[in-house]
Design an enzyme around this catalytic site. Structure first.
Site, PDB file in Angstrom:
ATOM      1  N   GLU A 141       0.831  -1.090  -0.055  1.00 56.91           N
ATOM      2  CA  GLU A 141       0.026   0.076  -0.010  1.00 56.91           C
ATOM      3  C   GLU A 141       0.912   1.124   0.068  1.00 56.91           C
ATOM      4  N   GLY A 145       4.649  -0.770   2.668  1.00 58.75           N
ATOM      5  CA  GLY A 145       5.619  -1.504   1.842  1.00 58.75           C
ATOM      6  C   GLY A 145       6.116  -2.652   2.644  1.00 58.75           C
ATOM      7  N   TRP A 170       2.109   0.400  -6.557  1.00 57.30           N
ATOM      8  CA  TRP A 170       3.282  -0.487  -7.287  1.00 57.30           C
ATOM      9  C   TRP A 170       2.798  -2.026  -7.352  1.00 57.30           C
ATOM     10  N   ILE A 171       1.550  -2.001  -8.135  1.00 55.02           N
ATOM     11  CA  ILE A 171       1.054  -3.207  -8.576  1.00 55.02           C
ATOM     12  C   ILE A 171       1.573  -3.692 -10.080  1.00 55.02           C
ATOM     13  N   GLY A 349      32.208   3.616 -22.809  1.00 55.74           N
ATOM     14  CA  GLY A 349      31.136   4.278 -23.015  1.00 55.74           C
ATOM     15  C   GLY A 349      30.059   3.548 -23.889  1.00 55.74           C
ATOM     16  N   GLU A 372       9.533  -7.618  -3.490  1.00 55.37           N
ATOM     17  CA  GLU A 372       9.406  -9.025  -3.040  1.00 55.37           C
ATOM     18  C   GLU A 372      10.397  -9.015  -1.850  1.00 55.37           C
ATOM     19  N   THR A 374      12.937  -5.802   0.443  1.00 52.55           N
ATOM     20  CA  THR A 374      13.991  -5.105   0.264  1.00 52.55           C
ATOM     21  C   THR A 374      15.377  -6.126   0.663  1.00 52.55           C
TER      22      THR A 374
HETATM   23  P1  TGC Z   1       5.908 -12.282  10.941  1.00 53.79           P
HETATM   24  O1  TGC Z   1       4.934 -12.194  12.522  1.00 53.79           O
HETATM   25  O2  TGC Z   1       7.122 -12.622  10.770  1.00 53.79           O
HETATM   26  O3  TGC Z   1       4.739 -13.646  10.146  1.00 53.79           O
HETATM   27  C1  TGC Z   1       3.475 -13.630  10.120  1.00 53.79           C
HETATM   28  C2  TGC Z   1       2.971 -15.117   9.862  1.00 53.79           C
HETATM   29  O4  TGC Z   1       3.484 -15.437   8.471  1.00 53.79           O
HETATM   30  C3  TGC Z   1       4.597 -16.271   8.566  1.00 53.79           C
HETATM   31  N1  TGC Z   1       5.637 -16.044   7.476  1.00 53.79           N
HETATM   32  C4  TGC Z   1       5.928 -16.948   6.493  1.00 53.79           C
HETATM   33  N2  TGC Z   1       4.853 -17.840   5.928  1.00 53.79           N
HETATM   34  C5  TGC Z   1       5.305 -18.117   4.448  1.00 53.79           C
HETATM   35  N3  TGC Z   1       6.426 -17.594   4.020  1.00 53.79           N
HETATM   36  C6  TGC Z   1       7.002 -16.483   4.363  1.00 53.79           C
HETATM   37  N4  TGC Z   1       8.029 -15.979   3.753  1.00 53.79           N
HETATM   38  C7  TGC Z   1       6.817 -16.387   5.692  1.00 53.79           C
HETATM   39  N5  TGC Z   1       7.195 -14.985   6.638  1.00 53.79           N
HETATM   40  C8  TGC Z   1       6.644 -15.260   7.689  1.00 53.79           C
HETATM   41  C9  TGC Z   1       5.058 -16.460  10.242  1.00 53.79           C
HETATM   42  O5  TGC Z   1       5.459 -17.784  10.493  1.00 53.79           O
HETATM   43  C10 TGC Z   1       3.817 -15.905  10.790  1.00 53.79           C
HETATM   44  O6  TGC Z   1       2.789 -17.350  10.720  1.00 53.79           O
HETATM   45  P2  TGC Z   1       1.839 -17.397  12.062  1.00 53.79           P
HETATM   46  O7  TGC Z   1       1.324 -18.692  11.883  1.00 53.79           O
HETATM   47  O8  TGC Z   1       2.854 -17.113  13.461  1.00 53.79           O
HETATM   48  O9  TGC Z   1       0.825 -16.429  11.908  1.00 53.79           O
HETATM   49  O10 TGC Z   1       5.244 -11.055  10.490  1.00 53.79           O
HETATM   50  P3  TGC Z   1       5.807  -9.452  10.375  1.00 53.79           P
HETATM   51  O11 TGC Z   1       4.560  -8.745  10.277  1.00 53.79           O
HETATM   52  O12 TGC Z   1       6.655  -9.497  11.677  1.00 53.79           O
HETATM   53  O13 TGC Z   1       6.546  -9.483   9.011  1.00 53.79           O
HETATM   54  C11 TGC Z   1       7.922  -9.805   8.941  1.00 53.79           C
HETATM   55  C12 TGC Z   1       8.355  -9.478   7.433  1.00 53.79           C
HETATM   56  C13 TGC Z   1       8.958  -7.772   7.716  1.00 53.79           C
HETATM   57  C14 TGC Z   1       9.375 -10.037   7.439  1.00 53.79           C
HETATM   58  C15 TGC Z   1       7.479  -9.231   6.295  1.00 53.79           C
HETATM   59  O14 TGC Z   1       6.461  -8.348   6.558  1.00 53.79           O
HETATM   60  C16 TGC Z   1       7.909  -9.060   5.127  1.00 53.79           C
HETATM   61  O15 TGC Z   1       8.509 -10.154   4.320  1.00 53.79           O
HETATM   62  N6  TGC Z   1       8.010  -7.883   4.495  1.00 53.79           N
HETATM   63  C17 TGC Z   1       8.574  -7.548   3.306  1.00 53.79           C
HETATM   64  C18 TGC Z   1       7.059  -7.221   2.533  1.00 53.79           C
HETATM   65  C19 TGC Z   1       7.282  -7.791   0.953  1.00 53.79           C
HETATM   66  O16 TGC Z   1       8.182  -8.636   0.592  1.00 53.79           O
HETATM   67  N7  TGC Z   1       6.400  -7.315   0.038  1.00 53.79           N
HETATM   68  C20 TGC Z   1       6.170  -7.856  -1.219  1.00 53.79           C
HETATM   69  C21 TGC Z   1       5.208  -7.370  -2.031  1.00 53.79           C
HETATM   70  S1  TGC Z   1       4.894  -8.235  -3.599  1.00 53.79           S
HETATM   71  C22 TGC Z   1       6.023  -7.705  -4.632  1.00 53.79           C
HETATM   72  O17 TGC Z   1       6.776  -6.961  -4.241  1.00 53.79           O
HETATM   73  C23 TGC Z   1       5.713  -8.483  -5.814  1.00 53.79           C
HETATM   74  S2  TGC Z   1       6.853  -7.914  -7.142  1.00 53.79           S
HETATM   75  C24 TGC Z   1       6.219  -8.855  -8.361  1.00 53.79           C
HETATM   76  C25 TGC Z   1       7.071  -8.825  -9.455  1.00 53.79           C
HETATM   77  O18 TGC Z   1       7.895  -9.926  -9.481  1.00 53.79           O
HETATM   78  O19 TGC Z   1       6.983  -8.114 -10.394  1.00 53.79           O
HETATM   79  P1  FAD Z   2       9.769   1.135   2.202  1.00 51.77           P
HETATM   80  O1  FAD Z   2       9.165  -0.029   3.150  1.00 51.77           O
HETATM   81  O2  FAD Z   2       9.296   2.461   2.436  1.00 51.77           O
HETATM   82  O3  FAD Z   2      11.279   1.111   2.560  1.00 51.77           O
HETATM   83  C1  FAD Z   2      12.068   2.025   2.469  1.00 51.77           C
HETATM   84  C2  FAD Z   2      13.663   1.666   2.754  1.00 51.77           C
HETATM   85  O4  FAD Z   2      13.634   1.576   4.078  1.00 51.77           O
HETATM   86  C3  FAD Z   2      13.973   0.429   2.152  1.00 51.77           C
HETATM   87  O5  FAD Z   2      15.465   0.489   2.022  1.00 51.77           O
HETATM   88  C4  FAD Z   2      13.903  -0.549   3.318  1.00 51.77           C
HETATM   89  O6  FAD Z   2      15.026  -1.584   3.444  1.00 51.77           O
HETATM   90  C5  FAD Z   2      14.100   0.440   4.596  1.00 51.77           C
HETATM   91  N1  FAD Z   2      13.464  -0.340   5.568  1.00 51.77           N
HETATM   92  C6  FAD Z   2      12.029  -0.395   6.112  1.00 51.77           C
HETATM   93  N2  FAD Z   2      11.854  -0.959   7.156  1.00 51.77           N
HETATM   94  C7  FAD Z   2      12.994  -1.231   7.906  1.00 51.77           C
HETATM   95  C8  FAD Z   2      13.455  -1.935   9.120  1.00 51.77           C
HETATM   96  N3  FAD Z   2      12.741  -2.512   9.735  1.00 51.77           N
HETATM   97  N4  FAD Z   2      14.881  -1.877   9.318  1.00 51.77           N
HETATM   98  C9  FAD Z   2      15.530  -1.493   8.255  1.00 51.77           C
HETATM   99  N5  FAD Z   2      15.301  -0.926   7.244  1.00 51.77           N
HETATM  100  C10 FAD Z   2      14.071  -0.707   6.728  1.00 51.77           C
HETATM  101  N6  FAD Z   2       3.809  -4.956  -4.382  1.00 51.77           N
HETATM  102  C11 FAD Z   2       2.818  -5.779  -4.530  1.00 51.77           C
HETATM  103  O7  FAD Z   2       2.014  -5.943  -3.541  1.00 51.77           O
HETATM  104  N7  FAD Z   2       2.623  -6.501  -5.722  1.00 51.77           N
HETATM  105  C12 FAD Z   2       3.321  -6.180  -6.771  1.00 51.77           C
HETATM  106  O8  FAD Z   2       2.982  -6.613  -7.934  1.00 51.77           O
HETATM  107  C13 FAD Z   2       4.601  -5.265  -6.699  1.00 51.77           C
HETATM  108  N8  FAD Z   2       5.192  -4.979  -7.805  1.00 51.77           N
HETATM  109  C14 FAD Z   2       6.177  -3.989  -7.683  1.00 51.77           C
HETATM  110  C15 FAD Z   2       6.889  -3.432  -8.803  1.00 51.77           C
HETATM  111  C16 FAD Z   2       7.855  -2.527  -8.906  1.00 51.77           C
HETATM  112  C17 FAD Z   2       8.277  -1.908 -10.066  1.00 51.77           C
HETATM  113  C18 FAD Z   2       8.237  -1.851  -7.449  1.00 51.77           C
HETATM  114  C19 FAD Z   2       9.070  -0.922  -7.397  1.00 51.77           C
HETATM  115  C20 FAD Z   2       7.404  -2.565  -6.406  1.00 51.77           C
HETATM  116  C21 FAD Z   2       6.658  -3.375  -6.497  1.00 51.77           C
HETATM  117  N9  FAD Z   2       5.839  -3.819  -5.376  1.00 51.77           N
HETATM  118  C22 FAD Z   2       4.877  -4.701  -5.486  1.00 51.77           C
HETATM  119  C23 FAD Z   2       6.171  -3.185  -4.046  1.00 51.77           C
HETATM  120  C24 FAD Z   2       7.462  -3.580  -3.434  1.00 51.77           C
HETATM  121  O9  FAD Z   2       7.205  -5.024  -2.817  1.00 51.77           O
HETATM  122  C25 FAD Z   2       7.884  -2.627  -2.291  1.00 51.77           C
HETATM  123  O10 FAD Z   2       8.416  -1.646  -2.938  1.00 51.77           O
HETATM  124  C26 FAD Z   2       8.831  -3.100  -1.248  1.00 51.77           C
HETATM  125  O11 FAD Z   2       8.314  -4.145  -0.633  1.00 51.77           O
HETATM  126  C27 FAD Z   2       9.391  -2.050  -0.473  1.00 51.77           C
HETATM  127  O12 FAD Z   2       8.240  -1.011   0.064  1.00 51.77           O
HETATM  128  P2  FAD Z   2       8.481   0.397  -0.218  1.00 51.77           P
HETATM  129  O13 FAD Z   2       8.579   0.695  -1.758  1.00 51.77           O
HETATM  130  O14 FAD Z   2       7.049   1.055   0.525  1.00 51.77           O
HETATM  131  O15 FAD Z   2       9.409   1.127   0.794  1.00 51.77           O
END
Ligand code: TGC
Ligand code: FAD
Length: 393
Positions: A141, A145, A170-171, A349, A372, A374
Site C-alpha cells: 500500500e 511497503g 506498485w502493483i 562508453g 518482494e 528489500t
Molecule cells: P511475522 O510475524 O514474521 O509473520 C506472520 C506469519 O507469517 C509467517 N511467515 C511466512 N510464511 C510463509 N512464508 C514466509 N516467507 C513467511 N514469513 C513469515 C510467520 O510464520 C507467521 O505465521 P503465524 O502462523 O505465526 O501467523 O510477520 P511480520 O509482520 O513481523 O513481518 C515480517 C516481515 C517484515 C519479514 C514481512 O512483513 C516481510 O517479508 N515484509 C516484506 C514485504 C514484501 O516482501 N512485500 C512484497 C510485496 S509483493 C511484490 O513485491 C511483488 S513484485 C512482483 C514482481 O515480480 O513483479
Molecule cells: P519502504 O518499506 O518504505 O522502505 C524504504 C527503505 O526503508 C528500504 O530501504 C527498506 O529496506 C528500509 N526499511 C524499511 N523498514 C526497515 C526496517 N525495519 N529496518 C531497516 N530498514 C528498513 N507490491 C505488490 O504488492 N505487488 C506487486 O506486484 C508489486 N510490484 C512491484 C513492482 C515494482 C516496479 C516496484 C518498485 C515495487 C513493487 N511492489 C509490489 C512493491 C514492493 O514490494 C515494495 O516496493 C517493497 O516491498 C518495499 O516497500 P516500499 O517501496 O514501500 O519501501
C-alpha cells in the site's frame, strides 16, 4: 533497431550435471524462445516504457506460468528446479519478462491453487494458465511497503458479499489485469485474501508512470471504492499474513534463480566485448584489471548457481525455509546488480547505450533488489533466523 542475441551459456562448475534431462529441455526451450521472441524487441519496448503485452500468450505456451503447479490447475506439472531454470532464462531476457511470469504463476495462480475453493480454482486457473486472463497481486500500500501488517485496505460484511475499500501501490500488471488477488483486513483486523475481478464496479487500476527501472513491465495502483466482492471469492481457510507471505516465498524463490539469468547475460556480453575491444594494441581482456573483474563475476555467478540449485533441491523435498529463500533472493539479486555495474565498466562508453543489454539489466535490478522484500529486509530475516531475535518489533 532489432538486436541480435549472441548469448552463450556459462557453466563453470558443470552445474548442468546436477540437472535432469527434463530440466535442460525446459531451460533450452525457454532460452530459444527468448532469443527469438524477446531479445530482438526488448530494448525498444524498454525504451518506450511499454509492456510487450503480446508476450503473455507466448509465455503461456512455453509453460512459464506456474511451472511447478499441477497440470489440472493450469500449471506445468514440473518440479521446483524446472521452475527455477525457466525463471533464469526469462530474466536473462529481461527482469520485467520474468516479473510477468512470476506474478501470474506464483502470486496469482499459486494462492488460488493453494487457498481458493475447488469451484474458484476451476473458474480462474485454466484461464490464467493459458494467458487468457492476466492477474496481479495486491499487497503493498502507499504507506505500507516493507510492513504489510499495517495495511488499511479492508472488507466489511454485507450479507452475501464483502465491501472492499482501500488502495494498493506498485502493483505489477494491474492496469492490464482481468483479476487481482487482494489482501485486506476484515472487521476483526485479520488479513484475508480474495479474488477481485477488474470489471466490478468501484475497481480501478491507474498506471504508474516515470519508472527508470523495469520499463518493459507495466506497474499501477489498485483503487477499491466500495467494491462488492461475493463471499465465494474470499479464500475460506487462510487467515493472517502467512497467506500473502507464503506466496512471496514462492516468488522470491523464482527471483533467486532469475537474477542469475540477468547476471549471466551481463557477464556474457562483457566477456565477448573484452576479447573484441582493442586498446593500447591489445584486447582489453588481456589487462589484469579486466581479468580480475571477469574472474570475480564468474566466481560469484557460480556461487549463486550452486546456492539456487541447493535451494531447489530443498524446495523439491518441501524443506526450503522462508529464511533460506530470503538468503538466496538477497544474495543472488545483489550479485547480479554488482555484475551489471562491473560489466558496464568493461564496456566503457558503449556500456551506457542500448546496443548492449547492460544498463537495462542494471536499472531493472534496482527494482528487483527492492521488490518482494528489500535487500535489508531479507538481511533482517536472516538475522532473526540466526539469532532468534526479531529486529522488526
Ligand atoms: P511475522 O510475524 O514474521 O509473520 C506472520 C506469519 O507469517 C509467517 N511467515 C511466512 N510464511 C510463509 N512464508 C514466509 N516467507 C513467511 N514469513 C513469515 C510467520 O510464520 C507467521 O505465521 P503465524 O502462523 O505465526 O501467523 O510477520 P511480520 O509482520 O513481523 O513481518 C515480517 C516481515 C517484515 C519479514 C514481512 O512483513 C516481510 O517479508 N515484509 C516484506 C514485504 C514484501 O516482501 N512485500 C512484497 C510485496 S509483493 C511484490 O513485491 C511483488 S513484485 C512482483 C514482481 O515480480 O513483479
Ligand atoms: P519502504 O518499506 O518504505 O522502505 C524504504 C527503505 O526503508 C528500504 O530501504 C527498506 O529496506 C528500509 N526499511 C524499511 N523498514 C526497515 C526496517 N525495519 N529496518 C531497516 N530498514 C528498513 N507490491 C505488490 O504488492 N505487488 C506487486 O506486484 C508489486 N510490484 C512491484 C513492482 C515494482 C516496479 C516496484 C518498485 C515495487 C513493487 N511492489 C509490489 C512493491 C514492493 O514490494 C515494495 O516496493 C517493497 O516491498 C518495499 O516497500 P516500499 O517501496 O514501500 O519501501
Amino acid at each position: 533497431m532489432s538486436h541480435t542475441d549472441k548469448y552463450e551459456h556459462h557453466d563453470y562448475y558443470g552445474v548442468d550435471e546436477l540437472l535432469s534431462d527434463d530440466h535442460k529441455l525446459a531451460r533450452d526451450a525457454v532460452r530459444d524462445w527468448v532469443k527469438k521472441e524477446v531479445s530482438p524487441i526488448i530494448e525498444e519496448y524498454s525504451e518506450k516504457a511499454e509492456c510487450p503485452k503480446h508476450l503473455f500468450k507466448g509465455l503461456a505456451e512455453i509453460g512459464a506460468f506456474g511451472p511447478s503447479l499441477p497440470e489440472q490447475y493450469g500449471g506445468g506439472g514440473m518440479d521446483e528446479i524446472a521452475y527455477g531454470v525457466i525463471m533464469q532464462e526469462l530474466e536473462r531476457g529481461d527482469s520485467g519478462l520474468r516479473s510477468m511470469a512470476s506474478v501470474q504463476g506464483s502470486l496469482v495462480m499459486y494462492p488460488i491453487y493453494r487457498y481458493a475453493s475447488e469451484e474458484q480454482k476451476m473458474k480462474y486457473l485454466p484461464k490464467l494458465g493459458s494467458g487468457e486472463y492476466i492477474g496481479c497481486f495486491g499487497l503493498t500500500e502507499p504507506d505500507h511497503g516493507s510492513n504489510p501488517a499495517g495495511m488499511i485496505t479492508n472488507i466489511k460484511d454485507d450479507g452475501d458479499a464483502y465491501i472492499l475499500n482501500g488502495a494498493k501501490m506498485w502493483i505489477t500488471n494491474s492496469p492490464l489485469a482481468d483479476i487481482a488477488v487482494v489482501w485486506a483486513k476484515d472487521e476483526e483486523g485479520v488479513v484475508r485474501g480474495m479474488v477481485v475481478e477488474s470489471s466490478w464496479e468501484g475497481f480501478s487500476a491507474p498506471e504508474i508512470h516515470g519508472k527508470w527501472s523495469l520499463r518493459a513491465s507495466i506497474t499501477g495502483e489498485l483503487v477499491f471504492d466500495n467494491v462488492r466482492v461475493p463471499k465465494e471469492n474470499v479464500f475460506p481457510d487462510i487467515r493472517g499474513l502467512k497467506g500473502p507471505l507464503s506466496c512471496l516465498s514462492k516468488a522470491r524463490y523464482g527471483i533467486a534463480w532469475g537474477a542469475i539469468g540477468a547476471a549471466l547475460d551481463c557477464y556474457d556480453s562483457a566477456l565477448r566485448y573484452s576479447k573484441e575491444r582493442v586498446q593500447f594494441g591489445r584486447p582489453i581482456g588481456g589487462f589484469q584489471l579486466t581479468q580480475k573483474k571477469l574472474a570475480e563475476m564468474i566466481t560469484e555467478i557460480t556461487k549463486a548457481q550452486l546456492l539456487a540449485w541447493r535451494l531447489g533441491s530443498l524446495a523439491n523435498k518441501g524443506e526450503a525455509t522462508p529464511a533460506q529463500i530470503s538468503m538466496a533472493k538477497r544474495n543472488n539479486v545483489h550479485m547480479a546488480l554488482e555484475i551489471a555495474r562491473e560489466a558496464r565498466q568493461i564496456h566503457g562508453g558503449m556500456g551506457i547505450t542500448n546496443e548492449y543489454p547492460i544498463m537495462r539489466h542494471m536499472m531493472n535490478l534496482e527494482t528487483v533488489l527492492t521488490y518482494e522484500g528489500t535487500h535489508d529486509i531479507h538481511l533482517l530475516i536472516t538475522g532473526m533466523d540466526v539469532t532468534g531475535i526479531n529486529a522488526f518489533s
